[in-house]
Write an enzyme that holds these catalytic residues in place. Structure first.
Site, mmCIF file in Angstrom:
data_model
loop_
_atom_site.group_PDB
_atom_site.id
_atom_site.type_symbol
_atom_site.label_atom_id
_atom_site.label_comp_id
_atom_site.label_asym_id
_atom_site.label_seq_id
_atom_site.Cartn_x
_atom_site.Cartn_y
_atom_site.Cartn_z
ATOM 1 N N ASP A 94 -8.726 0.307 2.400
ATOM 2 C CA ASP A 94 -7.859 -0.389 3.356
ATOM 3 C C ASP A 94 -8.542 0.610 4.766
ATOM 4 O O ASP A 94 -7.594 1.348 5.152
ATOM 5 C CB ASP A 94 -6.756 0.664 2.794
ATOM 6 C CG ASP A 94 -5.704 0.429 3.946
ATOM 7 O OD1 ASP A 94 -5.721 -0.974 4.385
ATOM 8 O OD2 ASP A 94 -4.424 1.202 4.043
ATOM 9 N N GLU A 99 -9.008 3.989 -1.863
ATOM 10 C CA GLU A 99 -7.878 3.635 -2.664
ATOM 11 C C GLU A 99 -8.950 3.259 -3.942
ATOM 12 O O GLU A 99 -9.506 2.374 -3.910
ATOM 13 C CB GLU A 99 -7.044 2.545 -2.413
ATOM 14 C CG GLU A 99 -6.715 3.679 -0.745
ATOM 15 C CD GLU A 99 -5.026 2.737 -0.118
ATOM 16 O OE1 GLU A 99 -4.343 2.362 -0.285
ATOM 17 O OE2 GLU A 99 -5.209 3.072 1.529
ATOM 18 N N ARG A 142 -7.928 3.809 13.780
ATOM 19 C CA ARG A 142 -6.635 4.567 13.818
ATOM 20 C C ARG A 142 -6.172 4.173 14.907
ATOM 21 O O ARG A 142 -5.112 4.780 15.597
ATOM 22 C CB ARG A 142 -7.488 5.731 13.443
ATOM 23 C CG ARG A 142 -7.610 5.862 12.056
ATOM 24 C CD ARG A 142 -6.931 6.513 11.153
ATOM 25 N NE ARG A 142 -6.988 6.169 9.875
ATOM 26 C CZ ARG A 142 -6.789 6.303 8.716
ATOM 27 N NH1 ARG A 142 -5.212 6.308 8.757
ATOM 28 N NH2 ARG A 142 -7.054 6.613 7.951
ATOM 29 N N GLN A 181 -3.325 1.737 15.318
ATOM 30 C CA GLN A 181 -1.924 2.279 14.042
ATOM 31 C C GLN A 181 -1.027 3.360 14.918
ATOM 32 O O GLN A 181 -0.266 3.703 14.712
ATOM 33 C CB GLN A 181 -2.591 3.055 12.987
ATOM 34 C CG GLN A 181 -1.395 3.714 12.411
ATOM 35 C CD GLN A 181 -2.374 4.294 11.120
ATOM 36 O OE1 GLN A 181 -3.986 4.333 10.943
ATOM 37 N NE2 GLN A 181 -1.704 5.183 9.947
ATOM 38 N N LYS A 187 -4.044 -2.153 9.904
ATOM 39 C CA LYS A 187 -4.338 -2.095 8.901
ATOM 40 C C LYS A 187 -4.655 -3.480 8.849
ATOM 41 O O LYS A 187 -5.039 -4.143 7.774
ATOM 42 C CB LYS A 187 -3.633 -2.147 8.596
ATOM 43 C CG LYS A 187 -2.661 0.225 8.103
ATOM 44 C CD LYS A 187 -3.631 0.587 7.760
ATOM 45 C CE LYS A 187 -3.180 2.199 7.508
ATOM 46 N NZ LYS A 187 -4.123 2.941 6.523
ATOM 47 N N GLU A 225 -9.824 12.486 8.106
ATOM 48 C CA GLU A 225 -9.716 13.603 7.504
ATOM 49 C C GLU A 225 -10.988 14.404 7.153
ATOM 50 O O GLU A 225 -11.029 15.956 7.707
ATOM 51 C CB GLU A 225 -9.087 13.526 5.408
ATOM 52 C CG GLU A 225 -7.881 13.454 5.458
ATOM 53 C CD GLU A 225 -7.397 13.142 3.637
ATOM 54 O OE1 GLU A 225 -7.190 14.109 3.600
ATOM 55 O OE2 GLU A 225 -7.984 12.186 3.363
ATOM 56 N N THR A 281 -8.500 -5.857 4.509
ATOM 57 C CA THR A 281 -8.744 -5.161 3.037
ATOM 58 C C THR A 281 -9.420 -5.721 1.882
ATOM 59 O O THR A 281 -9.408 -6.677 1.801
ATOM 60 C CB THR A 281 -7.228 -4.863 2.115
ATOM 61 O OG1 THR A 281 -6.379 -4.481 3.465
ATOM 62 C CG2 THR A 281 -6.608 -3.525 1.766
ATOM 63 N N HIS A 320 -3.855 14.203 0.895
ATOM 64 C CA HIS A 320 -3.611 13.257 1.781
ATOM 65 C C HIS A 320 -3.064 13.638 2.924
ATOM 66 O O HIS A 320 -3.196 13.621 4.342
ATOM 67 C CB HIS A 320 -4.388 11.817 1.677
ATOM 68 C CG HIS A 320 -4.023 10.943 2.441
ATOM 69 N ND1 HIS A 320 -4.798 10.790 3.644
ATOM 70 C CD2 HIS A 320 -3.403 9.920 3.053
ATOM 71 C CE1 HIS A 320 -4.744 9.462 4.883
ATOM 72 N NE2 HIS A 320 -4.135 9.035 4.506
ATOM 73 N N ASP A 363 0.412 -1.262 -0.250
ATOM 74 C CA ASP A 363 -0.182 -0.063 -0.077
ATOM 75 C C ASP A 363 0.626 1.317 0.129
ATOM 76 O O ASP A 363 1.749 1.311 0.368
ATOM 77 C CB ASP A 363 -1.010 -0.280 0.806
ATOM 78 C CG ASP A 363 -2.164 1.162 0.809
ATOM 79 O OD1 ASP A 363 -2.068 1.209 -0.181
ATOM 80 O OD2 ASP A 363 -2.652 1.174 2.116
ATOM 81 N N GLU A 393 -10.148 4.247 3.890
ATOM 82 C CA GLU A 393 -9.241 4.991 3.503
ATOM 83 C C GLU A 393 -9.346 4.350 1.488
ATOM 84 O O GLU A 393 -9.782 2.998 0.940
ATOM 85 C CB GLU A 393 -7.987 4.642 3.381
ATOM 86 C CG GLU A 393 -7.805 4.486 4.886
ATOM 87 C CD GLU A 393 -5.619 5.152 4.777
ATOM 88 O OE1 GLU A 393 -5.346 4.383 3.770
ATOM 89 O OE2 GLU A 393 -5.346 5.479 5.644
#
Length: 401
Positions: A228, A196, A232, A235, A248, A358, A252, A127, A120, A194
């Site tokens: 993804d 992607e 948080r 992480q 993570k 975000e 996925t 971002h 990834d 996420e």
């Protein structure tokens, strides 16, 4: 009035003959996984069509995954694509092909290929800048010093890549807030998405032999959508100094359809202007206009049916060709079925952000149990058409235990 044939599509249908994405499906009447090609709101049984038409590629298309076709290389990809288009559009094939079209609603879709490795990247400047401002508010530059010089990435877990529609169990692990005296263990409370785009490697490469940026289309078969999922809080506690791990690796999600790069020629665009001189293996400035590697893909993110963002892939700073070149520049080999993702797709506007971190400036709320996330996308096609890129959907299930 005779019933309209599923072969007769409106010229502007996003899954018309200009698209032809591949997947793997089963039906209640036939539980064998087999290759399918989406055409309109139907799935063509590619293996059966190859047998019915005497195709020289019937052996490749009889496999239960895309991997043998992926490994066959670009000349074969192009030949099979031309055959499939003829089966679906040439009058002489109508009688043989029509019975081999399965309504999409009757098909169960499966992971379309066996994933070899998963990488990834972190290719959106918007971002990366937004995340930098959230986590390093006092830093003079939200980007790390290396960001404009190389595509940053990490190796993920191939074994937990799942197909769209698979429930995502809320992960548990260690987390520690600044107010905690010590870490605690439990379900993630800051579960995120996420949005992607991921690229599927077909033709392998030899270990020790880097793949040049210009050879991208000789090795990459196509793309799919990817979510993804990111815990948080897990992480944030674990990622220093070695980067993402349990936050993570739990899941996925990828879309059920792999769109060939050949279907996206009309979507090629120049990437953003380079602000730093790139090393030769990454430098694409000479090709930016005549043979651009950027892609104009329009994503949309919905949570529980409500659109929350429309990220533009054309804004991605690093291209998939540059990512492939960087991934192999140290001599790392490619394997058939390798999957590498773009990183979160975000644009410059508030409604173009590709993750909740975000969208909420890090404050939340994040995903609750029962929330369903759907990412869809399309790209410009030939003559004003659209190329549909399908969807990737996942619903959050409660943590186990």
């Amino acid at each position: 009035m005779p019933e309209r044939s599923p072969l007769d599509l409106p010229e502007d249908h996003p899954f018309g003959p200009h698209n032809l994405p591949y997947g793997v499906f089963t039906t209640p009447a036939d539980p064998r996984p087999r290759l399918g090609v989406r055409y309109g709101d139907h799935v063509l049984d590619a293996s059966a069509a190859a047998r019915a038409t005497g195709s020289p590629h019937a052996g490749l298309l009889a496999a239960p995954t895309l991997n043998p076709l992926l490994a066959a290389g670009r000349p074969t990809w192009q030949a099979v694509r031309a055959e499939v288009r003829a089966w679906l559009t040439a009058p002489e094939h109508r009688a043989a092909v029509t019975p081999l079209l399965v309504p999409l609603a009757e098909a169960t879709m499966h992971l379309p290929f066996e994933v070899a490795d998963y990488v990834d990247f972190y290719a959106s400047e918007h971002h990366a800048s937004n995340v930098g401002r959230i986590f390093r508010p006092d830093a003079p530059d939200p980007l790390t010093p290396n960001w404009k010089h190389l595509p940053i990435g990490y190796h993920g877990r191939a074994g937990t890549v799942v197909v769209s529609g698979t429930d995502i169990t809320r992960p548990s692990g260690q987390r520690k807030t600044p107010a905690d005296a010590a870490p605690v263990f439990g379900p993630s409370t800051r579960l995120d998405i996420e949005a992607e785009v991921a690229f599927v490697v077909g033709a392998p490469s030899a270990q020790g032999a880097p793949v040049a940026r210009g050879d991208f289309r000789e090795h990459v078969f196509g793309l799919c959508l990817l979510n993804d999922w990111s815990a948080r809080d897990l992480q944030a506690w674990e990622y220093v100094p070695l980067g993402p791990f349990l936050g993570k690796s739990f899941a996925t999600s990828v879309s059920a359809w792999v769109t060939p790069l050949e279907a996206l020629e009309s979507a090629r665009v120049a990437p953003p202007a380079r602000t730093h001189q790139l090393l030769p293996y990454l430098d694409d400035t000479a090709d930016a206009q005549d043979a651009p590697d950027g892609l104009d893909l329009r994503l949309e993110v919905a949570i529980n049916g409500e659109t929350v963002s429309r990220p533009p892939f054309a804004a991605m700073y690093w291209t998939a060709a540059q990512q492939l070149a960087h991934l192999t520049v140290n001599g790392a080999s490619l394997r058939t079925g390798d999957l590498y993702a773009s990183g979160t797709v975000s644009g410059p506007e508030p409604d173009q952000l590709g993750c909740l971190l975000e969208l909420t400036a890090g404050k939340g709320p994040f995903l609750a149990d029962g929330d369903e996330v759907t990412i869809t996308a399309w790209a410009p096609g030939p003559d004003g058409t659209r190329v549909g890129l399908g969807e990737v959907t996942g619903r959050i299930a409660p943590a186990i235990g």
